[in-house]
Enzyme design. Structure first.
Site, PDB file in Angstrom:
ATOM      1  N   LYS A  17       0.832  -1.211   0.000  1.00 29.53           N
ATOM      2  CA  LYS A  17       0.000   0.000   0.000  1.00 29.53           C
ATOM      3  C   LYS A  17       0.860   1.252   0.000  1.00 29.53           C
ATOM      4  O   LYS A  17       0.564   2.228  -0.684  1.00 29.53           O
ATOM      5  CB  LYS A  17      -0.923   0.034   1.223  1.00 29.53           C
ATOM      6  N   ASP A 146      -9.602  -6.226  10.090  1.00 28.88           N
ATOM      7  CA  ASP A 146      -8.896  -6.122  11.373  1.00 28.88           C
ATOM      8  C   ASP A 146      -9.705  -5.246  12.326  1.00 28.88           C
ATOM      9  O   ASP A 146     -10.137  -4.146  11.963  1.00 28.88           O
ATOM     10  CB  ASP A 146      -7.512  -5.480  11.182  1.00 28.88           C
ATOM     11  N   GLU A 148      -8.632  -3.632  14.859  1.00 28.02           N
ATOM     12  CA  GLU A 148      -7.890  -2.449  15.295  1.00 28.02           C
ATOM     13  C   GLU A 148      -8.115  -1.238  14.388  1.00 28.02           C
ATOM     14  O   GLU A 148      -8.042  -0.093  14.833  1.00 28.02           O
ATOM     15  CB  GLU A 148      -6.382  -2.751  15.344  1.00 28.02           C
ATOM     16  N   LYS A 186      -7.693 -15.751  -9.573  1.00 27.22           N
ATOM     17  CA  LYS A 186      -8.914 -15.802  -8.786  1.00 27.22           C
ATOM     18  C   LYS A 186      -9.306 -14.397  -8.305  1.00 27.22           C
ATOM     19  O   LYS A 186      -8.527 -13.731  -7.631  1.00 27.22           O
ATOM     20  CB  LYS A 186      -8.721 -16.736  -7.582  1.00 27.22           C
ATOM     21  N   LYS A 188     -12.165 -13.886  -6.511  1.00 27.21           N
ATOM     22  CA  LYS A 188     -13.057 -13.992  -5.346  1.00 27.21           C
ATOM     23  C   LYS A 188     -12.495 -13.295  -4.101  1.00 27.21           C
ATOM     24  O   LYS A 188     -13.262 -12.636  -3.371  1.00 27.21           O
ATOM     25  CB  LYS A 188     -13.352 -15.465  -5.044  1.00 27.21           C
ATOM     26  N   GLN A 191     -13.356  -9.721  -4.399  1.00 26.81           N
ATOM     27  CA  GLN A 191     -14.804  -9.503  -4.227  1.00 26.81           C
ATOM     28  C   GLN A 191     -15.183  -9.494  -2.747  1.00 26.81           C
ATOM     29  O   GLN A 191     -15.931  -8.619  -2.286  1.00 26.81           O
ATOM     30  CB  GLN A 191     -15.585 -10.601  -4.953  1.00 26.81           C
ATOM     31  N   LYS A 222     -15.082  -8.734 -14.594  1.00 25.18           N
ATOM     32  CA  LYS A 222     -15.741  -9.475 -13.526  1.00 25.18           C
ATOM     33  C   LYS A 222     -15.640  -8.729 -12.195  1.00 25.18           C
ATOM     34  O   LYS A 222     -16.639  -8.603 -11.460  1.00 25.18           O
ATOM     35  CB  LYS A 222     -15.122 -10.867 -13.404  1.00 25.18           C
ATOM     36  N   CYS A 378      25.825   5.322  13.190  1.00 22.07           N
ATOM     37  CA  CYS A 378      25.294   5.402  14.553  1.00 22.07           C
ATOM     38  C   CYS A 378      26.067   4.435  15.460  1.00 22.07           C
ATOM     39  O   CYS A 378      27.215   4.686  15.786  1.00 22.07           O
ATOM     40  CB  CYS A 378      23.793   5.134  14.548  1.00 22.07           C
ATOM     41  N   HIS A 514      22.141   9.188  10.864  1.00 24.02           N
ATOM     42  CA  HIS A 514      21.622   8.197   9.909  1.00 24.02           C
ATOM     43  C   HIS A 514      21.467   8.837   8.527  1.00 24.02           C
ATOM     44  O   HIS A 514      20.394   9.344   8.186  1.00 24.02           O
ATOM     45  CB  HIS A 514      20.267   7.664  10.378  1.00 24.02           C
ATOM     46  N   GLU A 516      21.063   7.494   5.728  1.00 22.29           N
ATOM     47  CA  GLU A 516      20.138   6.761   4.860  1.00 22.29           C
ATOM     48  C   GLU A 516      18.752   7.393   4.819  1.00 22.29           C
ATOM     49  O   GLU A 516      18.021   7.240   3.838  1.00 22.29           O
ATOM     50  CB  GLU A 516      20.036   5.286   5.295  1.00 22.29           C
TER      51      GLU A 516
END
Length: 552
Positions: A17, A146, A148, A186, A188, A191, A222, A378, A514, A516
């Site tokens: 996501k 979920d 939560e 699939k 389903k 859906q 579908k 670090c 850090h 990065e």
């Protein structure tokens, strides 16, 4: 007025996501919109700062010092916007705020309930995080179903009622599995996932379907029929060799056009030329290097997500495939250094706790003695200082007080106060709460002229993000300096060690911060670029030439 895109996930977790949200944000940004991203995390922790990386993955630190979900790292790598505390909302933080308000009497004697008090708090935090932007991408963590995440889903359902369909959009990410036995994909699970979402009052406007291969038209038709989502809004998100291909893959299916149409916006066409260059350069590999990463959490790749990506970015910049050899430090303690014999560079990342410390010291010693490029981040810098103190400054049993309170040479210790970027003094003690009690966020680092660090940055002052409690002990520092260690970067007030290096070594750098967290595919961090270049130079110097091979 800000428009909101709410991103939910179904079927299974870890579908991407965050990548999908960040990729769409990158496309919309390329069309001239100001975009920010917000992550809603259903866990009851106030923030992920005290959670094990094995449980949650990396903790990403923002400029203003928030310890946040690793998805905020994806957000910053894909868009130009900088994330902050307001971009990550957790159940713990929401309830903490509501309970505090109740104790202060702000609810005027009312019975405090999930609806409206919790949902109102969530909505206010979403709108505060979105303020000042054209588009706010709001990702709801977890999976539909979920327990939560229900308050968050209810909050975004209410926002649709408040703001209207012209200013809100629901994008649902699902899995469309392929069954090799029957040779079918699939639909389903998708859906049922949408059915679950609709049962709480949310009708998705867009489906983004994760699959191994592009969805055939029949499958899209579908899913459109059974989910009431327009067929053109059923988007295929196939497995890609690089996450930086995703913006182009989504834009090619017109995802951004669908969003703008639903919002009633007419803008210039998307310009993804920067991303095309990134993908093209990532494919144009001319060199290969192997970097040994000696870390406590190497068994979980997400624990060092930003670090892994920063090495990828440096590889893109230098046309190099950077292969990461993950080594558990305990392996070096029990089996010796054979696993380091054929690497081109050694990197020790940040971490907490005593486990594996002696193995990391072995790795730093090997890098220093064998003139192998070394980058300590670090804790990795502190490890380098401990190793140097023991073996070059004759400080037998030197250590950090984090690991040995009774060490005769505490070359690294708990600093009780420091000056923040805003000029205020923060204090801490060994009895301080663990959560949010570290030196966090962006801090100034002044570089010493005529050093490797100054050469790498080509600046005299830089800003870098921190996340640590322990610092190099200034009382014992002179003994280290007289034996050759160089402090090439310090805090703005000169009191804290930020960067160390060894002048006689091929490339040996440790940094307390850090780097990065500031690296992006379109703007790789200079420390990682130079580190990979040093690894390349080492590999070339140790590999036999073509002529030598031919003569064998």
């Amino acid at each position: 007025m800000t428009r909101y895109i709410f991103v939910t996930g179904g079927v299974v977790s870890s579908l991407g996501k965050g990548i999908a949200a960040a990729s769409l944000a990158a496309i919309l940004e390329s069309r001239g919109l100001s975009v920010t991203l917000i992550k809603l995390d259903p866990y009851i922790n106030v923030d992920p700062g005290t959670m094990s990386p094995f449980q949650h993955g990396e903790v990403f630190v923002t400029e203003d010092g928030a310890e946040t979900d690793l998805d905020l790292g994806h957000y910053e790598r894909f868009v130009h916007a900088t994330m902050a505390t307001k971009n990550n909302v957790t159940t713990g933080r929401v309830y903490q705020s509501v309970i505090q308000k109740e104790r202060q009497g702000e609810y005027l004697g009312a019975t405090v309930q999930v609806i409206p008090h919790i949902t109102d708090e969530i909505k206010s935090r979403i709108m505060a995080g979105a303020q000042g932007h054209d588009i706010a991408m709001v990702e709801i963590g977890g999976t539909i179903g979920d327990i939560e995440s229900l308050p968050f889903l209810e909050a975004i359902r209410q926002l649709r009622l408040t703001l209207g369909a012209s200013h809100t959009l629901f994008m649902h990410l699902t899995l469309v599995p392929y069954l090799p036995v029957s040779g079918e994909i699939k639909t389903k699970p998708t859906q049922h996932s949408v059915k679950e979402l609709r049962s709480i009052g949310i009708q998705p406007d867009i489906l983004v379907c994760r699959s191994a291969e592009p969805l055939p038209k029949s499958a899209r038709q579908k899913m459109s029929l059974f989910t009431s989502v327009e067929e053109k809004a059923v988007i295929s998100s196939i497995d890609a060799s690089s996450i930086y291909q995703i913006p182009q893959l989504l834009q090619a299916q017109g995802l951004d056009d669908i969003v703008l149409e639903k919002f009633g916006l007419k803008l210039n066409e998307a310009n993804l030329s920067d991303w095309a260059k990134v993908v093209q350069r990532q494919r144009q590999v001319e060199h290969k290097v192997t970097v040994a990463m000696v870390g406590k959490y190497v068994n979980l790749a997400d624990a060092y997500k930003s670090l892994n990506e920063a090495l990828v970015h440096a590889g893109i910049e230098t046309a190099t495939q950077v292969n990461i050899l993950a080594i558990a430090p305990e392996q070096l303690e029990t089996q010796g250094v054979a696993s380091l014999a054929h690497v081109d560079a050694i990197l020790i990342p940040g971490g907490f706790g005593e486990r594996g410390i002696e193995g990391k010291i072995v790795a730093a010693h090997y890098a220093r003695e064998h003139n192998i490029p070394y980058l300590g981040i670090c804790l990795g810098m502190q490890i380098a200082v401990i190793e140097y103190a023991r073996n070059r400054a004759n400080m037998l049993h030197a250590n950090s007080t984090e690991f040995d309170q009774d060490t005769p040479y505490p070359v690294v210790g708990l600093v009780t106060e420091w000056l923040t970027q805003s000029g205020t003094v923060e204090q801490r003690a060994s009895t301080s709460q663990l959560g949010g009690s570290m030196r966090l966020g962006s801090q100034a680092c002044q570089l010493k002229p005529n050093t490797l660090a100054a050469q790498i940055y080509a600046q005299s002052m830089v800003m870098e993000r921190h996340r640590h409690r322990y610092e190099v002990n200034n009382v014992l520092l002179p003994s280290l300096l007289t034996t050759g260690l160089v402090v090439s970067g310090t805090s703005a007030d000169g009191n804290l060690v930020e960067i160390i290096e060894l002048p006689g070594h091929r490339w040996f750098v440790g940094c307390q911060f850090h780097p990065e967290f500031r690296s992006k595919p379109r703007h790789p961090h200079p420390l990682f670029i130079h580190f990979v270049q040093a690894a390349l130079a080492y590999r070339e110097s140790t590999q036999p030439s073509i002529e030598q091979v031919a003569s064998i």
